[in-house]
Design an enzyme around this catalytic site. Sequence first.
Site, PDB file in Angstrom:
ATOM      1  N   SER A 137       0.819  -1.204   0.000  1.00  0.00           N
ATOM      2  CA  SER A 137       0.000   0.000   0.000  1.00  0.00           C
ATOM      3  C   SER A 137       0.852   1.253   0.000  1.00  0.00           C
ATOM      4  O   SER A 137       1.236   1.759   1.065  1.00  0.00           O
ATOM      5  CB  SER A 137      -0.897  -0.007   1.241  1.00  0.00           C
ATOM      6  OG  SER A 137      -1.566  -1.236   1.315  1.00  0.00           O
ATOM      7  N   THR A 138       1.120   1.757  -1.163  1.00  0.00           N
ATOM      8  CA  THR A 138       1.960   2.939  -1.284  1.00  0.00           C
ATOM      9  C   THR A 138       2.070   3.305  -2.755  1.00  0.00           C
ATOM     10  O   THR A 138       1.552   2.606  -3.630  1.00  0.00           O
ATOM     11  CB  THR A 138       3.376   2.638  -0.728  1.00  0.00           C
ATOM     12  OG1 THR A 138       4.077   3.838  -0.555  1.00  0.00           O
ATOM     13  CG2 THR A 138       4.185   1.773  -1.675  1.00  0.00           C
TER      14      THR A 138
END
Lengths: 256, 286
Positions: B61-62
């Site tokens: 998640s990034t």
Amino acid sequence: MRDEPYRWIEAIQDRRDYIEDQLRVGSPVVGLTYNEGMVLLTIGRGQRKIFEVHDRIALSAIGHPADIERLRMLVTDTASVQGFQNATEDVNLHRLTNFVLAHTFKQAFESIVGEAYIIKMLLAELGGTSEKNRFTCINYDGNVRTDTTSTVIGGTGAIEEGMQNYLAAASTDTDRDLTAALQLGLETWAVGRELSSREPEDAESEDTQIDTTQMHEIIGVAREDGEIEAGVLEIAQRGTSKFRLLAPEEIEAALP
Amino acid sequence: MNGKGNFLNRMGVEHEEFALKEVMNHKGDFLNLLKHANYSLKIDLPSDTAQHGVDVEIAHSTTVVAVRYAEGVMIAGDRRATAGTSVIYDRAEKVLQIDKHSVLAISGSPAIAYEIARVLEHSFQYFRRSQLQELSLEGKLRMLSRLIRDNLPMALQGIGGVIPIFALYDLGAADEENGGKIFFYDALGAHFENVNFATTGSGSIWIRGVLRYLSRFGDTPLQEMDEQQATITILRLLDTASEYDAATSGYNARAQIFPNVKTVTRIGVEDISDDELEARYAEAQS
């Protein structure tokens, strides 16, 4: 042999004489602080003599190349593991000297059935402020000497004393720049080289005075089959590692 | 016994922090040195925690993105760290300097990614200090491959996958050449050179096509942009990713939190300052 104290002491003395005889002709090393860090300087003959140990610690030594390499790896490995397991800030000269090097030197020197290290080591640590800069010299027998602004290692105590005397008389400016530090380092090196070329009994005489012309001659002769090597720990160096070897042109620019 | 200040040593636990009893030639291999010092990098998990390789998805998640511009590589990452649907931190550093000329941008499990970055940094330093020369470009790439491959069991268990971008400047490149290089890794440690750009993380799907478009059809192709143009482009890309991906943060004007943006050029790795990013943001909005 340890059951017979006299023979043990005699063996230790023989060992001391042998090591000092081997070290006597070693190219001295000079350590100086300057306004932006610390510099180690020598003139070598091909084999590198100034090394990076950790972010703020550098090393130089005189002695047998195999012993220098072995002990350089010991201190580099230890600092690297320590810096990784804890933090790089936890690696310092005091711990490396007292917990790793000094007792290793002493143990090897006094184990008369084993091989002794033919070495004198000089380590420099760049402090957070100039007052915290440290030079540490470790003798082959494990004795440790610490200085804050300048230091030397030479083949014998007499050579080191002559060099220290020259430094004490010449270095009045403690806020010198790198060029001045390199020049002073070379002059001090020349004093050490001159003393090491004399017979042992002459090196201990009071007469350690040599003039500038002689110094330049000694440096010139040494450079015919060797190279000036200088490494710095620089405050302004970007990143965490503060060490770098000076380029030949930087050294050349500092020569008179 | 001297515990060397280490409590585990004082307790008699087998954990040799400091006293390497004998010198061994590790040939510059930091992982061998750590093994010799009884330091284990691996985490042993009970076998029943494994998912047996079925549909394991690496949480990443990034958004991190790297572009090759006129002077080298510009690499950036957003600052958000999430756990499920919760934002747990808004100042995470995802672009990490490894040495003077290389940078790792991380996506995936933060604990493993930070540890990989730390091992990598110490490995390069150890090689230089012990072998008296810099590790070669190929050597650096393989070192990172080895770390990612060694982490495969954690990735397969769905708790420790890492997919990084590695950017560096090849000092062997001729003066007139751009020595900036971007490498993308898969979970098994294979590396691929991405010529003009790379992006990874959950937000990357929203900007990969834009990068391709800019690189191929942009008024100024990515590789010809100067630093200012590249900075504006990267800020716009991260802004776009944050618009569609909940795990990617944009520019937080109230708290003055900017993405991490670094350049990797012949002179080394440099941060683009917050002041400069603020000025570029103003331009990027226009």
